[in-house]
Design an enzyme around this catalytic site. Structure first.
Site, PDB file in Angstrom:
ATOM      1  N   TYR A 173      17.125   9.276   2.500  1.00  0.00           N
ATOM      2  CA  TYR A 173      16.434  10.240   1.638  1.00  0.00           C
ATOM      3  C   TYR A 173      16.532  11.672   2.166  1.00  0.00           C
ATOM      4  CZ  TYR A 173      14.193   6.160  -0.482  1.00  0.00           C
ATOM      5  OH  TYR A 173      13.935   4.986  -1.124  1.00  0.00           O
ATOM      6  N   LYS A 191      -8.832  -2.717  22.626  1.00  0.00           N
ATOM      7  CA  LYS A 191      -9.082  -2.122  21.309  1.00  0.00           C
ATOM      8  C   LYS A 191      -7.775  -2.043  20.524  1.00  0.00           C
ATOM      9  CE  LYS A 191      -8.541   2.401  23.487  1.00  0.00           C
ATOM     10  NZ  LYS A 191      -9.230   3.607  23.967  1.00  0.00           N
TER      11      LYS A 191
END
Ligand SMILES: *Cc1c(COP(=O)(O)O)cnc(C)c1O
Length: 410
Positions: free
Chosen positions: A278, A48
């Protein structure tokens, strides 16, 4: 080196810029390691979420070459992708919505996990196709997620027996999922196994005695032999990662199948007090050199990771400041550095000794989330090292990349 496993592909410059290098030999090695550990139980390999980020088809083929018996996906749509790639092995899909195409699943002989409501939809699809559905009934033994509660189990069994009598479905398996198998000492696993055994007894009373009783995920496969039953469903271990906080992949005899790499995009000298990225959450406390790593949260590098390890030209360094969308910064240290633009950077895997779990710790998460979230901007490059035991080895054991034209072995 080839892109997406096609040996004829022209060299793609992006591949050199950043890449998740996938080694099918490691997947084969891990499947054999787990299979020998759990035998005579069968092995279902969970592919998956794009094979936990490694490429679903690449992972499925490698697993089958190494003798995996089954493949597992969450969604029917994921199982259909494998069929479209020519993979014929048994596949189980277990998480459905009202939008799930059960008819397509039946048409492509995909087995379906059934927790409750789906049974009517699956039976209707079987009726219209005049083809019995193969189902695995799922009991919730304590995880509290998908699966039928023990209270409603007799009703689900009654419906299954009824539909089975009408030739609309056949119950091939009964399964459950463990909640705390990564902490082997917790008694909840014993409680789950007791509920599971009770569910099997009740099924027998309804004359439902399937061939495939399956419970264990990777941690259960390694730590709970009493949870092996007829088959284990393994994911993270197959990709070479440990589900345990206190045991490494190496401790378990597993090899990581993904190396995440790039190259240094910039190097510069900065003075004491230089703020980084940042928010300026980090300021250097001495003159130092910084390396710019051209991967960010859009590539799956967690924004919240702090002091995460990277490996540059054979040495380990740490990230500083916030990870941005496309890049993050590594502190190379006060001494003069020989790190240069273009030097190879390994974020985890390969020879770096850095595990996805180390990035998990730096980001307050687990290795599963790190490997499954590597972004689409990072090309998967299939490069078969051929480094597996050779026993049962597929035609690729000698190092041919997983080519698109190759015949499926299932
Ligand atoms: C994903 C999944 C697995 C595999 O779990 P791992 O911990 O990766 O081995 C097994 N069973 C079910 C139902 C799953 O959803």
């Amino acid at each position: 080196m080839s892109i997406h496993g096609d040996p004829r592909a022209t060299f793609h410059p992006e591949a050199a810029e950043r890449a998740a290098v996938i080694d099918p030999a490691a997947i084969r090695h891990n499947v054999r390691t787990i299979a020998s550990y759990v035998q005579p139980a069968k092995v279902l390999v969970a592919v998956k979420a794009e094979g936990y980020g490694h490429g679903a088809v690449t992972a499925a083929r490698a697993a089958l070459e190494a003798g995996a018996d089954w493949l597992g996906t969450a969604h029917v749509s994921e199982a259909l992708v494998l069929r479209r790639a020519g993979i014929q092995a048994p596949i189980l899909a277990w998480l459905h919505t009202r939008g799930t195409d059960f008819a397509a699943a039946l048409g492509e002989h995909i087995d379906l996990g059934i927790s409750g409501w789906e049974i009517h939809h699956v039976a209707r699809a079987a009726e219209s196709l005049q083809k019995p559905a193969r189902v695995h009934l799922k009991i919730d033994t304590g995880l509290g997620r998908n699966g039928c509660t023990i209270e409603e189990w007799p009703e689900l069994l009654r419906l299954a027996a009824q539909y089975q009598e009408r030739g609309l479905l056949s119950v091939e398996g009964i399964f459950t999922h463990l909640a705390v198998a990564d902490e082997p000492d917790r008694r909840e696993t014993d409680e789950q196994l007791a509920v599971y055994r009770r569910a099997l007894e009740l099924a027998e009373e309804h004359r439902i005695v399937p061939d495939l009783r399956h419970v264990a995920n990777t941690p259960g496969a390694f730590s709970r032999p009493d949870a092996h039953f007829d088959m284990v469903r393994v994911g993270v271990g197959v990709y070479g990662h440990s589900p345990f906080a206190d045991r490494t992949a190496e401790d378990l005899g597993l090899r990581p199948a993904m190396e995440l790499r790039t190259t240094v995009a910039n190097v510069k000298r900065v003075p004491t007090g230089q703020g980084i990225s940042y928010g300026l959450t980090h300021r250097v406390d001495r003159p130092t050199s910084l390396a710019l790593i051209p991967m960010g949260y859009a590539d799956g590098i967690p924004r919240v990771a702090v002091h995460a390890p990277v490996w540059i030209q054979g040495r380990r360094y740490q990230s500083v400041g916030r990870v941005a969308m496309d890049q993050f910064v590594v502190d190379l240290g006060e001494e003069e550095t020989d790190v240069q633009v273009g030097d190879e950077v390994v974020i985890f895997g390969g020879d770096s000794g850095i595990e996805a779990a180390d990035w998990g710790s730096a980001a307050g998460t687990i290795n599963y989330e790190i490997i499954t979230r590597i972004g689409e901007r990072v090309p998967r490059i299939v490069q078969d090292s051929g480094l597996d035991s050779g026993q049962n080895a597929g035609p690729d054991a000698a190092g041919t990349p997983d080519g698109g034209e190759r015949r499926d072995l299932a």
